[in-house]
Design a protein around this motif. Sequence first.
Motif, PDB file in Angstrom:
ATOM      1  N   HIS A   1       0.842  -1.204   0.000  1.00 10.90           N
ATOM      2  CA  HIS A   1       0.000   0.000   0.000  1.00 10.90           C
ATOM      3  C   HIS A   1       0.880   1.259   0.000  1.00 10.90           C
ATOM      4  O   HIS A   1       0.586   2.239  -0.709  1.00 10.90           O
ATOM      5  CB  HIS A   1      -0.919  -0.017   1.223  1.00 10.90           C
ATOM      6  CG  HIS A   1      -2.097   0.892   1.098  1.00 10.90           C
ATOM      7  ND1 HIS A   1      -3.194   0.848   1.929  1.00 10.90           N
ATOM      8  CD2 HIS A   1      -2.366   1.916   0.231  1.00 10.90           C
ATOM      9  CE1 HIS A   1      -4.070   1.774   1.570  1.00 10.90           C
ATOM     10  NE2 HIS A   1      -3.580   2.431   0.552  1.00 10.90           N
TER      11      HIS A   1
ATOM     12  N   LYS B   1       2.152   1.843  -3.454  1.00 12.45           N
ATOM     13  CA  LYS B   1       1.110   2.401  -4.324  1.00 12.45           C
ATOM     14  C   LYS B   1       0.919   3.899  -4.072  1.00 12.45           C
ATOM     15  O   LYS B   1       0.837   4.702  -5.004  1.00 12.45           O
ATOM     16  CB  LYS B   1      -0.217   1.665  -4.076  1.00 12.45           C
ATOM     17  CG  LYS B   1      -0.206   0.197  -4.464  1.00 12.45           C
ATOM     18  CD  LYS B   1      -0.334  -0.037  -5.950  1.00 12.45           C
ATOM     19  CE  LYS B   1      -1.759   0.125  -6.419  1.00 12.45           C
ATOM     20  NZ  LYS B   1      -1.888  -0.182  -7.868  1.00 12.45           N
TER      21      LYS B   1
ATOM     22  N   LYS C   1       3.858   5.981  -5.337  1.00 16.07           N
ATOM     23  CA  LYS C   1       3.804   6.169  -6.787  1.00 16.07           C
ATOM     24  C   LYS C   1       2.879   7.344  -7.139  1.00 16.07           C
ATOM     25  O   LYS C   1       3.224   8.198  -7.964  1.00 16.07           O
ATOM     26  CB  LYS C   1       3.291   4.880  -7.451  1.00 16.07           C
ATOM     27  CG  LYS C   1       3.090   4.987  -8.951  1.00 16.07           C
ATOM     28  CD  LYS C   1       4.406   5.135  -9.676  1.00 16.07           C
ATOM     29  CE  LYS C   1       4.207   5.139 -11.182  1.00 16.07           C
ATOM     30  NZ  LYS C   1       5.488   5.335 -11.892  1.00 16.07           N
ATOM     31  N   GLU C   2       1.733   7.402  -6.474  1.00 14.35           N
ATOM     32  CA  GLU C   2       0.757   8.466  -6.742  1.00 14.35           C
ATOM     33  C   GLU C   2       1.259   9.832  -6.273  1.00 14.35           C
ATOM     34  O   GLU C   2       1.027  10.856  -6.920  1.00 14.35           O
ATOM     35  CB  GLU C   2      -0.565   8.154  -6.027  1.00 14.35           C
ATOM     36  CG  GLU C   2      -1.287   6.924  -6.536  1.00 14.35           C
ATOM     37  CD  GLU C   2      -2.303   6.387  -5.530  1.00 14.35           C
ATOM     38  OE1 GLU C   2      -2.566   7.090  -4.529  1.00 14.35           O
ATOM     39  OE2 GLU C   2      -2.818   5.266  -5.736  1.00 14.35           O
TER      40      GLU C   2
ATOM     41  N   ALA D   1       3.395  -2.866  -8.012  1.00 14.44           N
ATOM     42  CA  ALA D   1       2.801  -1.552  -7.751  1.00 14.44           C
ATOM     43  C   ALA D   1       3.233  -0.507  -8.777  1.00 14.44           C
ATOM     44  O   ALA D   1       2.769   0.633  -8.737  1.00 14.44           O
ATOM     45  CB  ALA D   1       3.194  -1.085  -6.350  1.00 14.44           C
ATOM     46  N   ASN D   2       4.156  -0.901  -9.677  1.00 14.02           N
ATOM     47  CA  ASN D   2       4.732   0.038 -10.645  1.00 14.02           C
ATOM     48  C   ASN D   2       5.276   1.267  -9.921  1.00 14.02           C
ATOM     49  O   ASN D   2       5.057   2.407 -10.316  1.00 14.02           O
ATOM     50  CB  ASN D   2       3.699   0.452 -11.698  1.00 14.02           C
ATOM     51  CG  ASN D   2       4.322   1.264 -12.819  1.00 14.02           C
ATOM     52  OD1 ASN D   2       5.504   1.093 -13.132  1.00 14.02           O
ATOM     53  ND2 ASN D   2       3.561   2.169 -13.405  1.00 14.02           N
ATOM     54  N   SER D   3       6.011   1.004  -8.836  1.00 12.33           N
ATOM     55  CA  SER D   3       6.484   2.083  -7.969  1.00 12.33           C
ATOM     56  C   SER D   3       7.999   2.160  -7.965  1.00 12.33           C
ATOM     57  O   SER D   3       8.654   1.679  -8.908  1.00 12.33           O
ATOM     58  CB  SER D   3       5.930   1.858  -6.544  1.00 12.33           C
ATOM     59  OG  SER D   3       6.164   2.988  -5.724  1.00 12.33           O
TER      60      SER D   3
END
Length: 474
Positions: free
Chosen positions: A170, A173, A176-177, A233-235
Amino acid sequence: MSGRKLIKNGIIVTASDQYEADILIEGEHISAIGDNLSAPGAEVIDAKGCYVFPGAIDPHTHLDMPFGGTVTKDDFESGTIAAAFGGTTSIIDFCLTEKGKPLHDAIQTWHNKSKDKSVIDYSFHLMIGEMNENVLKELPEVIEKEGITSFKVFMAYKNVFQADDATLFHTLKVAKEQGALVMVHAENGDVIDYLTKEALKKGNTEPIYHALTRPPEAEGEATGRAAQLTKLANSQLYVVHVSCAEAVEKIAEARGKGVDIWGETCPQYLMLDQSYLEKPDFEGAKYVWSPPLREKWNQGVLWNALKSGQLQTLGSDQCSFDFNGQKSLGKGDFTKIPNGGPMIEDRVSILFSEGVNKGRITINQFVDIVSTRVAKLFGMFPKKGTIAVGADADIVLFDPNKERVISASTHHMAVDYNAFEGMKITGEPVSVLVRGNFVIRDKQFVGKAGHGEYIKRKKYGVTKELKRNESISI
């Protein structure tokens, strides 16, 4: 104001260049770089025989930190004085949070610890131990107002700091945002907890069992798991204090697959090994930290990883406890030995002496590892991390030929021992400026507590743009 200063006759070294030039400092910033600069009224600083480096940045410190019923010996004053003597002009310290309590309470606690104490500039990473609605509400303000753009998740220290995989995922995620970099202490805390209980059951209580209950496989597994979760998570991920081949392999493998992952090691893992924990008369306790020291052959793997770019930075993991009175709390039970060691002062010189002088890394790689890459990853570049017009005048005059022996009798940390006692090294800082002001001058402390300023850092997204345009070694 720090006035005008003109540094002459030195060899400027950055992550990409090496050349002779003058540097004009006006106030806190570099205002000009060139040949034969003229600056009437400026104080002239002769750097003949010295390299001129950008101030080193230590991305991993624990000053005035509570742990295991005690508190680290070095606070933000003694710790940053020692850092300055070692050529470090900025640190990023770890702000510990408590579950169920507001993040801002923890941040304020760390501001209180550092206020009017630090002699160099500083910033904070923020520990994330849980992810819920309250944390999610606070994070945007933490990033925007506090400029804290890196979050630390512990995968170890079960029932103390350890977060579960859902919390790590989490956090990745959200990072990343929001444009933050997630850092992990990558060891499998559940396995370590099991092995530790087994050791104590068998009466194995000596310091060496700290290492034997935290095997390299536990670090490699956790590193690989964190890398996979980052990919999912593409983080983006930064693995702190990498100590062994197993972890290096997982980072290199993930980078090869395009995962945005970075790795840090520490001087203790480059120079010391597991046998130090076997020293008699409980002396092994001096070398208890996590991850533990590894078998000596791992050192070559770590050096090669720095050279090839599989690992990119060198933190100190400064976390000092006196041998007498603090480490001794664990006599008869290795789990009660406070984890950590005194590394902040000798980090830069050790990397120069053992890395550059011995041909393991180039001098430009050295600058990148101790300064530039850290500044880019943690949102401080180009204000910090390089010598360029407009940058902060964080500058180190470094004598590459000075020989010395590391010793607790001459170091500037408050702690009663030095992990590198007796090590002969070549190269040391002579003078250190932070934002145009001398903190160390001719190897004497001339700074003052409170000179250091808190650094609000930029989001990780800025670094992403830099990364796309760079050639990154895998």
